[in-house]
Scaffold this active site. Structure first.
Site, PDB file in Angstrom:
ATOM      1  N   ARG A  46      -2.291   3.198  24.268  1.00  0.00           N
ATOM      2  CA  ARG A  46      -1.757   2.215  23.318  1.00  0.00           C
ATOM      3  C   ARG A  46      -2.522   0.898  23.452  1.00  0.00           C
ATOM      4  O   ARG A  46      -2.771   0.193  22.492  1.00  0.00           O
ATOM      5  CB  ARG A  46      -0.247   2.004  23.531  1.00  0.00           C
ATOM      6  CG  ARG A  46       0.304   0.870  22.678  1.00  0.00           C
ATOM      7  CD  ARG A  46       1.824   0.881  22.483  1.00  0.00           C
ATOM      8  NE  ARG A  46       2.587   1.334  23.617  1.00  0.00           N
ATOM      9  CZ  ARG A  46       2.790   0.618  24.736  1.00  0.00           C
ATOM     10  NH1 ARG A  46       2.262  -0.581  24.859  1.00  0.00           N
ATOM     11  NH2 ARG A  46       3.501   1.128  25.713  1.00  0.00           N
ATOM     12  N   TYR A  98      -1.973  -6.413  -3.606  1.00  0.00           N
ATOM     13  CA  TYR A  98      -1.498  -5.037  -3.433  1.00  0.00           C
ATOM     14  C   TYR A  98       0.036  -5.030  -3.284  1.00  0.00           C
ATOM     15  O   TYR A  98       0.599  -5.840  -2.540  1.00  0.00           O
ATOM     16  CB  TYR A  98      -2.191  -4.430  -2.212  1.00  0.00           C
ATOM     17  CG  TYR A  98      -1.568  -3.140  -1.759  1.00  0.00           C
ATOM     18  CD1 TYR A  98      -1.470  -2.046  -2.617  1.00  0.00           C
ATOM     19  CD2 TYR A  98      -1.051  -3.009  -0.471  1.00  0.00           C
ATOM     20  CE1 TYR A  98      -0.883  -0.868  -2.207  1.00  0.00           C
ATOM     21  CE2 TYR A  98      -0.468  -1.825  -0.053  1.00  0.00           C
ATOM     22  CZ  TYR A  98      -0.381  -0.763  -0.931  1.00  0.00           C
ATOM     23  OH  TYR A  98       0.207   0.396  -0.519  1.00  0.00           O
ATOM     24  N   ASP A 170      -8.165  -9.978   2.741  1.00  0.00           N
ATOM     25  CA  ASP A 170      -8.102  -8.524   2.682  1.00  0.00           C
ATOM     26  C   ASP A 170      -9.377  -8.071   1.959  1.00  0.00           C
ATOM     27  O   ASP A 170      -9.535  -8.291   0.759  1.00  0.00           O
ATOM     28  CB  ASP A 170      -6.841  -8.095   1.914  1.00  0.00           C
ATOM     29  CG  ASP A 170      -6.679  -6.579   1.841  1.00  0.00           C
ATOM     30  OD1 ASP A 170      -7.696  -5.867   1.943  1.00  0.00           O
ATOM     31  OD2 ASP A 170      -5.544  -6.111   1.655  1.00  0.00           O
ATOM     32  N   LYS A 195      -9.273   3.418   2.887  1.00  0.00           N
ATOM     33  CA  LYS A 195     -10.007   3.394   1.623  1.00  0.00           C
ATOM     34  C   LYS A 195     -11.500   3.631   1.871  1.00  0.00           C
ATOM     35  O   LYS A 195     -11.867   4.641   2.439  1.00  0.00           O
ATOM     36  CB  LYS A 195      -9.714   2.088   0.896  1.00  0.00           C
ATOM     37  CG  LYS A 195      -8.211   1.761   0.808  1.00  0.00           C
ATOM     38  CD  LYS A 195      -7.491   2.771  -0.033  1.00  0.00           C
ATOM     39  CE  LYS A 195      -5.997   2.646  -0.187  1.00  0.00           C
ATOM     40  NZ  LYS A 195      -5.161   1.976   0.742  1.00  0.00           N
TER      41      LYS A 195
END
Ligand SMILES: Cc1ncc(COP(=O)(O)O)c(C=O)c1O
Length: 379
Positions: A46, A98, A170, A195
């Site tokens: 982690r 978005y 972004d 993406k």
């Protein structure tokens, strides 16, 4: 080193123990330690994992940043950055973004008493007027999803520098191949690596890239405390995808230009949105701050939802689906898919209309894509 070479080599030297040319998938949750507090740089996956480190370093170098952190999704990356904020802090965001980011703000952050002002970032005066003494961060997405609006990263960063406000960009749509926000003055870049960066529609992932060590330490602390990390396998798939980012982006852009010009001539198309068209709202800024215009083309069809559905049903190559940025072409009905979280009045105001279709133009042969669109538009 140039972009194409960095995508293939940064963080990806041959494996020291075996000579493997490809970074191994370190599918392990933990790492044996030599003695208490003495290890080889890893203790628990982690906190850090070697496959993920390779991806972090590669993405940081592509964005010209000092530090990179990969996440289990784009929204997890966004949430970690926004977790820097405290109750009473104020953030300026565009009206056009978005839908998932909008939902994160409305459902998760505003109830925690973090305050957001939505404004039109194409108007710098509106941004200037939105600042409050408590403004800590500005969040922009450019080009925006789905209208491809362009915001001037350099000018916005200058406004923020005067006020010590963080600028987050972004960069999912442009990718570092076409736009490098950190070089234009931004403090943090976020990505949905789902993406273009991965590019093959087989991973959900995200990333945060920055130059400042203090910011990196804070966001890494949030990541290890909250745990939104990508698996070693997803990190490996994304690393494999990013190697071809440059060639894919060139082809996405070449195909998109042809699709945009083709759509402009169709009688059943009312308006085309593509930043590479001289008629586009942000063409001049896009030309200044980007080295290419990307692979998304949106357009308004003559009609409404019924006509959109006829179009979607007739498509054979483009698939009606959420998401974008993969090698395959997709079509999306933003009003009820990616932007379903927006209230109808806001959708109307920003132009996500009932006849808007967003295309993620893939890298199939352009002749096949154009004939698919022609057939679907023909009534
Ligand atoms: C511009 C943009 N940012 C962030 C996200 C969220 O990324 P993810 O779906 O990987 O959580 C998306 C998803 O579509 C997006 O289009």
């Amino acid at each position: 080193m140039k972009f194409e070479t960095k995508a293939i080599w940064v963080g990806q030297a041959a494996d020291l123990t075996t000579g493997a040319t490809i970074v191994p998938i370190y599918q392990t949750s933990t790492f044996a330690q030599e003695e208490v507090n003495k290890n080889k740089g890893y203790e628990y996956s982690r906190v850090g994992n070697p496959t993920r480190t390779a991806l972090d370093s590669c993405l940081a170098s592509l964005e010209e940043g000092n530090y990179g952190l990969s996440f289990s999704s784009g929204l997890a990356a966004e949430h970690s950055v926004l977790s820097l904020l405290r109750p009473g802090d104020h953030v300026i965001v565009p009206e056009d973004m978005y839908g998932g980011t909008y939902r994160l703000i409305k459902e998760i952050l505003e109830p925690l008493n973090i305050n957001f002002t939505f404004t039109d970032f194409t108007d710098l005066n509106a941004v200037r007027n939105a600042f409050l003494p408590s403004t800590k961060l500005i969040w922009i997405e450019t080009p925006t999803n789905p209208l491809l609006k362009i915001f001037d990263i350099e000018a916005i960063s200058k406004l923020c520098l005067e006020r010590s406000t963080l600028v987050v960009v972004d960069n999912t749509f442009a990718t570092p191949y076409f736009q490098k926000p950190l070089l234009l003055g931004a403090d943090i870049v976020v990505h949905s690596t789902t993406k273009y960066i991965n590019g093959h529609s087989d991973v959900i992932g995200g990333a945060v890239i920055m130059n400042n060590k203090e910011l990196f330490d804070k966001i890494h602390l949030i990541q290890k405390s909250v745990g939104a990390v990508p698996s070693p396998f997803d990190s490996w798939l994304t690393l494999r995808g990013v190697k071809t980012l440059a060639v894919r982006m060139r082809q996405h852009e070449a195909n998109s230009f042809q699709v945009a010009r083709f759509l402009e001539k169709q009688p059943n198309v009312l308006k085309v949105f593509y930043p590479g068209l001289k008629t586009h709202q942000g063409y001049e800024i896009a030309e200044k701050q980007m080295t290419g215009f990307g692979g998304i083309v949106s357009f308004q069809i003559r009609g409404g939802l019924a006509e959109c559905n006829i179009f979607f049903k007739k498509l054979k190559i483009f698939q009606l689906a959420e998401s974008l940025g993969g090698v395959e072409s997709l079509a999306n009905y933003s009003a009820l898919m990616t932007h379903g979280a927006f209230p109808p009045e806001l959708r109307q105001k920003i132009g996500v209309s009932e006849n808007l279709i967003r295309l993620s133009v893939g890298i199939e042969h352009i002749d096949d894509l154009l004939s698919d669109l022609e057939n679907a538009l023909n009534r």
